[in-house]
Design a protein around this motif. Structure first.
Motif, PDB file in Angstrom:
ATOM      1  N   TYR A  86       0.969  -1.212  -0.045  1.00  0.00           N
ATOM      2  CA  TYR A  86       0.078  -0.154   0.152  1.00  0.00           C
ATOM      3  C   TYR A  86       0.874   1.233  -0.073  1.00  0.00           C
ATOM      4  O   TYR A  86       1.820   1.416   0.890  1.00  0.00           O
ATOM      5  CB  TYR A  86      -0.876   0.036   1.290  1.00  0.00           C
ATOM      6  CG  TYR A  86      -1.801  -1.436   1.579  1.00  0.00           C
ATOM      7  CD1 TYR A  86      -2.777  -1.176   1.185  1.00  0.00           C
ATOM      8  CD2 TYR A  86      -1.026  -2.259   2.217  1.00  0.00           C
ATOM      9  CE1 TYR A  86      -3.733  -2.439   1.530  1.00  0.00           C
ATOM     10  CE2 TYR A  86      -1.822  -3.552   2.402  1.00  0.00           C
ATOM     11  CZ  TYR A  86      -2.856  -3.299   2.074  1.00  0.00           C
ATOM     12  OH  TYR A  86      -3.872  -4.792   2.286  1.00  0.00           O
ATOM     13  N   THR A  87       0.649   2.289  -0.759  1.00  0.00           N
ATOM     14  CA  THR A  87       1.245   3.408  -0.899  1.00  0.00           C
ATOM     15  C   THR A  87       0.450   4.458  -0.730  1.00  0.00           C
ATOM     16  O   THR A  87      -0.599   4.798  -1.323  1.00  0.00           O
ATOM     17  CB  THR A  87       2.089   3.557  -2.456  1.00  0.00           C
ATOM     18  OG1 THR A  87       3.048   2.636  -2.454  1.00  0.00           O
ATOM     19  CG2 THR A  87       2.878   4.749  -2.484  1.00  0.00           C
ATOM     20  N   VAL A  88       0.784   5.391   0.283  1.00  0.00           N
ATOM     21  CA  VAL A  88      -0.133   6.530   0.788  1.00  0.00           C
ATOM     22  C   VAL A  88      -0.106   7.514  -0.344  1.00  0.00           C
ATOM     23  O   VAL A  88       0.996   7.937  -0.942  1.00  0.00           O
ATOM     24  CB  VAL A  88       0.540   6.972   2.154  1.00  0.00           C
ATOM     25  CG1 VAL A  88      -0.440   8.387   2.337  1.00  0.00           C
ATOM     26  CG2 VAL A  88       0.520   6.006   3.195  1.00  0.00           C
ATOM     27  N   LEU A  98       1.672  11.727   6.846  1.00  0.00           N
ATOM     28  CA  LEU A  98       2.130  10.399   6.660  1.00  0.00           C
ATOM     29  C   LEU A  98       2.655  10.239   5.141  1.00  0.00           C
ATOM     30  O   LEU A  98       1.719  10.626   4.443  1.00  0.00           O
ATOM     31  CB  LEU A  98       1.321   9.472   7.336  1.00  0.00           C
ATOM     32  CG  LEU A  98       1.308   9.421   8.725  1.00  0.00           C
ATOM     33  CD1 LEU A  98       0.423   8.250   9.249  1.00  0.00           C
ATOM     34  CD2 LEU A  98       2.572   9.230   9.381  1.00  0.00           C
ATOM     35  N   THR A  99       3.794   9.603   5.108  1.00  0.00           N
ATOM     36  CA  THR A  99       4.144   9.205   3.675  1.00  0.00           C
ATOM     37  C   THR A  99       4.572   7.662   3.791  1.00  0.00           C
ATOM     38  O   THR A  99       4.934   7.490   4.794  1.00  0.00           O
ATOM     39  CB  THR A  99       5.118  10.155   3.024  1.00  0.00           C
ATOM     40  OG1 THR A  99       6.189  10.128   3.759  1.00  0.00           O
ATOM     41  CG2 THR A  99       4.364  11.605   2.784  1.00  0.00           C
ATOM     42  N   GLY A 121       4.284  -2.573   8.834  1.00  0.00           N
ATOM     43  CA  GLY A 121       5.322  -1.425   8.293  1.00  0.00           C
ATOM     44  C   GLY A 121       5.392  -0.343   8.974  1.00  0.00           C
ATOM     45  O   GLY A 121       4.933  -0.173  10.138  1.00  0.00           O
ATOM     46  N   GLN A 122       5.972   0.576   8.413  1.00  0.00           N
ATOM     47  CA  GLN A 122       6.235   1.874   8.984  1.00  0.00           C
ATOM     48  C   GLN A 122       5.987   3.032   8.055  1.00  0.00           C
ATOM     49  O   GLN A 122       6.462   2.938   6.875  1.00  0.00           O
ATOM     50  CB  GLN A 122       7.472   1.925   9.698  1.00  0.00           C
ATOM     51  CG  GLN A 122       7.965   3.122  10.443  1.00  0.00           C
ATOM     52  CD  GLN A 122       9.310   2.839  11.155  1.00  0.00           C
ATOM     53  OE1 GLN A 122       9.347   2.089  11.992  1.00  0.00           O
ATOM     54  NE2 GLN A 122       9.974   3.935  11.419  1.00  0.00           N
ATOM     55  N   LEU A 123       5.280   4.299   8.619  1.00  0.00           N
ATOM     56  CA  LEU A 123       5.051   5.125   7.679  1.00  0.00           C
ATOM     57  C   LEU A 123       5.773   6.493   8.341  1.00  0.00           C
ATOM     58  O   LEU A 123       5.886   6.419   9.467  1.00  0.00           O
ATOM     59  CB  LEU A 123       3.484   5.511   7.390  1.00  0.00           C
ATOM     60  CG  LEU A 123       2.817   4.615   6.891  1.00  0.00           C
ATOM     61  CD1 LEU A 123       1.095   4.981   6.702  1.00  0.00           C
ATOM     62  CD2 LEU A 123       3.114   4.497   5.296  1.00  0.00           C
ATOM     63  N   ASN A 124       6.298   7.352   7.366  1.00  0.00           N
ATOM     64  CA  ASN A 124       6.953   8.661   7.936  1.00  0.00           C
ATOM     65  C   ASN A 124       5.898   9.833   7.930  1.00  0.00           C
ATOM     66  O   ASN A 124       5.038   9.969   7.298  1.00  0.00           O
ATOM     67  CB  ASN A 124       8.231   8.810   7.062  1.00  0.00           C
ATOM     68  CG  ASN A 124       9.239   7.531   7.177  1.00  0.00           C
ATOM     69  OD1 ASN A 124       9.570   7.057   8.281  1.00  0.00           O
ATOM     70  ND2 ASN A 124       9.866   7.270   5.959  1.00  0.00           N
ATOM     71  N   HIS A 125       6.240  10.427   9.069  1.00  0.00           N
ATOM     72  CA  HIS A 125       5.601  11.899   9.153  1.00  0.00           C
ATOM     73  C   HIS A 125       6.587  12.790   9.069  1.00  0.00           C
ATOM     74  O   HIS A 125       7.596  12.633  10.187  1.00  0.00           O
ATOM     75  CB  HIS A 125       4.893  11.677  10.394  1.00  0.00           C
ATOM     76  CG  HIS A 125       3.914  12.886  10.483  1.00  0.00           C
ATOM     77  ND1 HIS A 125       3.375  13.393  11.692  1.00  0.00           N
ATOM     78  CD2 HIS A 125       3.364  13.805   9.745  1.00  0.00           C
ATOM     79  CE1 HIS A 125       2.671  14.264  11.694  1.00  0.00           C
ATOM     80  NE2 HIS A 125       2.900  14.785  10.399  1.00  0.00           N
TER      81      HIS A 125
END
Length: 126
Positions: A86-88, A98-99, A121-125
């Protein structure tokens, strides 16, 4: 300063029809999801490749919309092992800013129109 959000939880899937799905979520999202197949390709080895859009909405109204790639591998009968990235593409509320991408894996029974996935997983903010 960059912070991150560790993803984790489960998804219980119910098919509406061949291209539309509703999902009850636990974990980080703790809400619901609408998923739509935007393209599908059957591969000669029996695998199915899908492009999808997911609309994750948490109980407080926060959301993440994603554009996705999924591969479903036949296991037995109408049961498939599903792996999705999944890609934000948009996020709001507590998920604003979040990206990145996260993944899921699990089983889907095409015959019954149900499935269970684990996402992580991990998303970056930023």
């Amino acid at each position: 300063m960059t912070t991150s959000l560790s993803m984790g939880g489960t998804a219980n899937i119910r098919a509406i029809d061949a291209t539309n799905f509703v999902v009850a979520m636990t974990g980080v999202f703790d809400g619901g999801v609408y998923a739509k197949v935007t393209d599908a390709t059957d591969i000669p080895d029996g695998k199915k490749h899908y492009d999808l859009r997911h609309y994750f909405v948490a109980d407080d109204g926060s959301y993440i919309y994603t554009q996705d790639k999924s591969v479903h591998t036949p296991v037995e009968g109408t049961t498939y092992f599903a792996q999705t990235e999944y890609t934000v593409v948009e996020a709001g509320g507590k998920f604003e800013g979040l990206t990145g991408s996260f993944n899921s894996w699990g089983a889907i029974d095409y015959g019954k129109g149900v499935g269970v996935l684990r996402f992580e997983g991990q998303l970056n903010h930023q």
